[in-house]
Design a protein around this motif. Structure first.
Motif, PDB file in Angstrom:
ATOM      1  N   ILE A  35      32.159  36.571  26.412  1.00 24.35           N
ATOM      2  CA  ILE A  35      33.065  37.337  27.273  1.00 24.35           C
ATOM      3  C   ILE A  35      33.550  36.489  28.445  1.00 24.35           C
ATOM      4  O   ILE A  35      34.714  36.528  28.817  1.00 24.35           O
ATOM      5  CB  ILE A  35      32.431  38.676  27.702  1.00 24.35           C
ATOM      6  N   ALA A  39      37.414  35.136  29.161  1.00 31.01           N
ATOM      7  CA  ALA A  39      38.035  35.372  30.467  1.00 31.01           C
ATOM      8  C   ALA A  39      38.545  34.052  31.054  1.00 31.01           C
ATOM      9  O   ALA A  39      39.649  33.988  31.596  1.00 31.01           O
ATOM     10  CB  ALA A  39      37.049  36.021  31.419  1.00 31.01           C
ATOM     11  N   LEU A  44      41.423  37.445  27.115  1.00 28.45           N
ATOM     12  CA  LEU A  44      41.093  38.867  27.087  1.00 28.45           C
ATOM     13  C   LEU A  44      42.393  39.673  27.118  1.00 28.45           C
ATOM     14  O   LEU A  44      43.375  39.249  27.724  1.00 28.45           O
ATOM     15  CB  LEU A  44      40.218  39.245  28.279  1.00 28.45           C
ATOM     16  N   CYS A  48      41.558  40.164  34.451  1.00 26.79           N
ATOM     17  CA  CYS A  48      40.272  40.116  35.151  1.00 26.79           C
ATOM     18  C   CYS A  48      40.552  39.793  36.613  1.00 26.79           C
ATOM     19  O   CYS A  48      41.316  38.888  36.916  1.00 26.79           O
ATOM     20  CB  CYS A  48      39.376  39.032  34.572  1.00 26.79           C
TER      21      CYS A  48
END
Length: 107
Positions: A35, A39, A44, A48
């Motif tokens: 993850i 990012a 993604l 973010c």
């Protein structure tokens, strides 16, 4: 080791912004390293926001990506396509577009 995935009920019960790990990682059923790597690479499907050393995601973006809605669970405004509501009420039922904010400029 990957944390157990979040259920739909848990996802719908999240606050306005959530941390990238563990919340978003668990919702997407991804490991912590994956993850954060996604990012960092900008891969993604949502923005973010970095606050200090932590990264956060808007819950509405996570809901939209996962295809879940508080209305599905009976929460939020009830909007029907064929209702006799006025234009103001219909506009309130549409999803709002993200608002971009720029940093203040020094003079």
């Amino acid at each position: 080791m990957t944390a157990p995935a979040l259920t739909i009920a848990e996802i719908l019960d999240l606050p306005a912004v959530v941390p990238l790990w563990p919340t978003v990682g668990r919702a997407l059923d991804q490991s912590e390293s994956t993850i954060y790597q996604l990012a960092k690479q900008g891969r993604l499907p949502f923005e973010c926001v970095r606050l200090g050393r932590r990264r956060y995601v808007r819950t509405v973006d996570l809901h939209r990506f996962l295809g879940v809605s508080p209305r599905d669970a009976g929460v939020g405004p009830a909007c029907e396509a064929g209702s006799a509501a006025g234009n103001d009420e219909e506009a309130a039922c549409e999803a709002a577009s993200p608002v971009e904010q720029s940093a203040p400029t020094a003079k």
